[in-house]
Design an enzyme around this catalytic site. Structure first.
Site, short mmCIF file in Angstrom:
data_model
loop_
_atom_site.label_atom_id
_atom_site.label_comp_id
_atom_site.label_asym_id
_atom_site.label_seq_id
_atom_site.Cartn_x
_atom_site.Cartn_y
_atom_site.Cartn_z
N GLN A 1 -4.73 -5.40 6.49
CA GLN A 1 -5.73 -6.24 5.84
C GLN A 1 -5.78 -7.63 6.47
OE1 GLN A 1 -7.90 -5.32 3.58
NE2 GLN A 1 -7.09 -3.31 3.02
N LYS B 1 -10.90 -0.58 9.61
CA LYS B 1 -11.13 -1.74 8.75
C LYS B 1 -11.60 -2.96 9.54
CE LYS B 1 -7.42 -0.45 5.53
NZ LYS B 1 -8.00 0.21 4.36
N CYS C 1 -4.51 2.63 -3.88
CA CYS C 1 -3.29 3.00 -3.16
C CYS C 1 -2.21 1.95 -3.31
CB CYS C 1 -3.57 3.27 -1.68
SG CYS C 1 -4.58 4.72 -1.41
N HIS D 1 0.87 -1.18 0.00
CA HIS D 1 0.00 0.00 0.00
C HIS D 1 0.91 1.24 0.00
CE1 HIS D 1 -2.83 2.95 1.75
NE2 HIS D 1 -3.80 2.15 1.37
N ASP E 1 2.86 -5.01 7.97
CA ASP E 1 1.64 -4.22 7.80
C ASP E 1 0.46 -5.20 7.81
OD1 ASP E 1 -0.51 -2.74 7.02
OD2 ASP E 1 0.38 -2.00 5.15
#
Ligand SMILES: Cc1ncc(COP(=O)(O)O)c(C=O)c1O
Ligand SMILES: Cc1ncc(COP(=O)(O)O)c(C=O)c1O
Lengths: 420, 151, 420, 151
Positions: free
Chosen positions: C215, C238, C378, C135, C212
């Site tokens: 997600q 999210k 992104c 991202h 990261d």
């Protein structure tokens, strides 16, 4: 006790109905007397409902979406920017950057200047000017910048009555000064600072000016154009808005020239693995998913404050401060730290009470349902300056009443008896 | 939380003032500015004196007074047991209702049980006790001066 | 259309009742089909109510207050930290830092490493490793760090089927590498990356690892200890939480050793005008008034997700993804960008549809009430890699149903006819 | 928003393809990746040709086709008036209901009125028009090539 009538008071009976928390009853029957408004304000129903409505009906990530929710959320988020821009009389909505709090706004400027090109760049040849009455959030970023760049950190001292000592302004702000950052209203002493004198001197030497308006935006008409500063920072949670949002206003040319701070989604124009270009302000300074709901809530807060009128709020608080100063000075052994009149001062009043420690003052007041803040209020240099470990601070807002001032004074009498 | 015992100790502190010692420490609670300078003197493994000066709230001041009353004259091992019990009580978040056994160990210090419900004040109550522990460690190690902060 | 039964599905009928927005009807009668969950999730009633309750009953600034509201707000805020720590199996609650979003979490690490002392310091002698599927929020901070320190930025490329190409891992991660930062799950392709291989190589050369998990945290069991990374970043909005809050988990020793990022209130131990010392983590990295209500909301979100069970959510999404991949591949001219099976992939599926531009796909789907995201998500380097300007992305969550997959497929047929 | 007129232009674009020109520009809409390469040829102050290649959504492609149809053969001043009117319509956020006068100026381009309600798509509709404006400025200034991004 009869109802004290002061000229200029708001209809607090009506206003208080908007704030659910003010109905709270503590410690078996004590009504909450919330006098910790300089730490954070309470939230009106209108703001709480705006948050719920956002999440229940419109929630989506913003920008670039082609579906209905994305368009609604974007319109709400950008609409909040319009509202805030109007609230501070910004020449352009694109000058309003949403951050997470005032602290981030202040750090953002410090970081921009550290990475900037000439003529803005802060480096070992240059100087930074702050004051001794700053909140830690307007001290530590400059200490870090000074350590990291070698720039010299200077500051204005304080007079005995809690004002800025500007007698040496020509020595403090010099040709080497790149940035002058100071608070419009002291969060610990309530002092309202003389913006014009400082801005004029800074402009004479070509320094930028950052004004910390965290304790001003909630309480008075804030007009960034009238202030004449280059940047103005404030925070949502002290002005009836949610936590998790702050604002940085900056002059458009500066926002164009200065480098970004955080990198990520939303702040870019185009990204390849090798290099990226940045979106124009304000987006350039808003990396990642912004505080969407919080901006919507802040917009609702601004609507709420505007519907009452910032001038009227200022008048209410002035009347109340005048009354509170007078009544507090009647309490034996009470010493106000800061201005002892209501002139050029906001509605935060710090004091000591004999040698009773503020922790004890605060705790015994709490037992009576009265919420004040005790400690150094993130302005420890002020305590050092006046040779005290801490203060007790009572701070008022648009829903505060003379009866609450009376309750505080009675509570302090009780504290004195208790530890006497 | 302001038991009479606490107020008594606050208004009439025991053994306050700095006297000769084997080690001295200075502790500060940075969040509220409470400070204490504390000296210990040992007579072998027996605590001959704990002397102190400080400024701070009633809780921190009373706690130092109680400490002096409780620990002076005790053997180190016994004092450590008392300190451990006090620490346990203070960290109990109001969950421990002191029983007779605890009262026997802590004497006046059980009055602080109520303070444990107030996280912001627990550090005040512990300030002198942490200082004592630190000073004792130094005294036993040879008595060098040191300045430390209690976080 | 009959109800499709897949093994492992959750009781979505019950779950959907918790999400008010899912009742929305758009464009005169089209029920909202929300398939933009990778951009942001919807919020259950439980989270919205926790926010309102906080503002209506307990609102106060946190820490150091001796009054009831301050103690309640502090307990709620710090209680949320306990919940998040438990949710990711952190060894210590003090390793959980609240930020404003995942982007800030990622930037925080990049900045810490830029200002750190040896052995962590990133400078011109050293290298930074990311991947081509990151991202923008995990690309731009490293580009900035590389520009500002002179460190070399390297990355893993992608295979044709949307996986990381680790064939040159020994050349990419070398003795010069100080930090390897990569996404656990791709937000554009859904790819789940092989953590162990990368962490092992990084540890061999003594590089730090930042994962990261933006997600991942919403969709699967996240165990920071099992991952073996040094830092893990994710974002509240999210995972059923509010906007305005993110998380950075970091190993305690590192948080102790590394320098602060933003300076201000809350993050200090003691301040004088001349110098300051910093509080221990996590406070050291939380300057200013934190996102208090947002942490409370995230805590409620974590409670909500846990009450359903992350394993069950993962199973639900896996079944749905398997079904969606199968059905999408039946659509003529549809090309999935990323893995074309449900193995090692999350519930975000990007695709192109002949030469119909994703904007047109998204708009015509929207007219049918179906919300997908279109664009580069992104992650523009992924689009460049596969030679496409943009994709259409459908992404699922715990409340998504097979019927919604069917609606999407029908919608795409309509899109094809419309532009055919 | 997808008027038949728009779909027609999308499926059967007018004047597509690159031909000789006095100036060429390349514009990109970075948020969605729409691209256009556009050339203008002037015959004195008359627009002799607008030729283009591009990729993007139906709105950006149809808009380029409409532009070609509308502007080729027109005098520059007239073309600028059309461009100004189109810009005004597109920035109206759905607030302008085109009247007969506007329809006379914009012809097929009035079909884009509905697009103005979708902020995310307005840039798509304007891409070719901005490119034309830029190319025209260059052609009149002497025809240097340039690459620009439309923010
Ligand atoms: C993989 C990934 N990383 C980082 C982010 C950034 O999260 P945020 O926008 O909340 O900062 C996102 C989502 O936008 C993401 O999908
Ligand atoms: C004068 C002043 N500046 C800055 C701040 C920091 O605001 P925040 O904590 O919201 O970042 C505050 C309040 O805490 C303040 O009173």
């Amino acid at each position: 006790m009869g109802v004290t009538q002061l000229p200029g008071l708001l209809d607090t009976e009506a206003i208080r109905k908007d704030f659910p928390v003010l109905d709270r009853v503590l410690h078996d029957g004590k009504k909450l007397v919330y006098l910790d408004n300089a730490a954070t304000s309470q939230k009106p129903r209108q703001v709480i409902d705006a948050l719920s409505a956002y999440y229940e009906r419109h929630n989506s990530n913003v920008h670039r979406g082609v579906h209905v929710l994305a368009e609604e959320a974007t319109a709400l988020y950008e609409g909040a920017r319009d509202k805030v821009a109007a609230f501070v009389n910004a020449p352009s909505r694109d000058e309003v950057i949403f951050t997470k709090n005032a602290s981030e706004s202040l750090n953002l400027v410090a970081n921009m200047l550290g990475w900037a090109d000439e003529p803005y760049r802060v480096d070992r040849e240059t100087e930074i000017v702050i004051t001794e009455m700053e909140h830690h959030s307007n001290i530590v970023p400059w200490q870090l910048l000074s350590q990291r760049t070698g720039a010299k950190l200077k500051w204005f001292g304080l007079t005995d009555d809690g004002r800025l000592d500007l007698s040496d302004i020509e020595q403090v702000i010099t040709e080497k000064t790149k940035i002058v950052s100071f608070t419009l209203v002291s969060n610990i002493m309530g002092t309202v600072n003389p913006v014009e004198a400082i801005v004029r001197r800074a402009q004479d030497v070509g320094a930028l000016v950052l004004i910390d308006a965290s304790q001003a935006a909630p309480h008075m008409v804030l007009d960034v154009q009238a202030l004449g500063a280059d940047f103005v920072a404030f925070t949502g949670h002290k002005m009836c808005g949610p936590t998790g949002i702050g604002v940085l206003w900056g002059r458009q040319e500066l926002l164009e020239d200065l480098p970004p701070f955080l990198g990520g989604g939303e702040m870019i124009e185009t990204v390849s693995m090798h290099s990226s270009t940045y979106a124009p302000a304000p987006h350039k300074f808003e990396a990642g998913t912004p505080p969407i709901a919080q901006a919507v809530g802040l917009g609702a807060a601004v609507d709420y404050l505007t519907s009452i009128g910032m001038e009227r709020i200022a008048r209410h608080e002035h009347a109340l401060t005048e009354y509170a100063v007078k009544r507090l000075l009647e309490v034996p052994d009470l010493r106000i730290i800061g201005p002892t009149t209501a002139e050029d001062r906001g509605a935060a009043i710090s004091f000591t009470l004999g040698d009773i420690h503020p922790h004890d003052v605060g705790q015994v007041l709490d037992e009576q349902g009265i919420a004040v803040r005790v400690g150094h209020h993130c302005a420890r240099p002020v305590c050092l300056r006046y040779g005290i470990p801490a203060t007790t601070r009572a701070s008022f807002y648009l829903y505060s009443t003379p009866a609450e001032v009376d309750a505080l004074v009675d509570g302090l009498e009780h504290v004195r008896n208790f530890f006497g | 939380m302001y038991q009479d015992v606490i107020l008594d100790h606050y208004k009439n502190p025991h053994g306050r003032g700095l006297r000769d010692g084997d080690a001295e420490v200075h502790h500060v609670n940075p969040t509220c500015g409470d400070e204490i300078t504390l000296r210990v003197r040992y007579d072998g493994s027996r605590i001959a004196d704990v002397s102190y000066e400080g400024q701070g709230c009633s809780i921190s001041q009373a706690s130092a007074s109680v400490l002096n009353e409780l620990l002076v004259g005790k053997e180190l091992a016994e004092a450590q047991r008392i300190q451990g019990t006090f620490l346990e009580l203070m960290q109990s978040r109001g969950q421990i209702e002191p029983d007779d056994a605890m009262e026997e160990v802590l004497e006046d210090a059980v009055a602080f049980a109520g303070v444990s419900k107030y996280p912001a004040r627990v550090k005040c109550a512990l300030l002198s006790w942490m200082a004592w522990k630190d000073a004792t460690a130094q005294a036993l190690a040879g008595g060098t001066d040191a300045e430390r902060k209690t976080a």
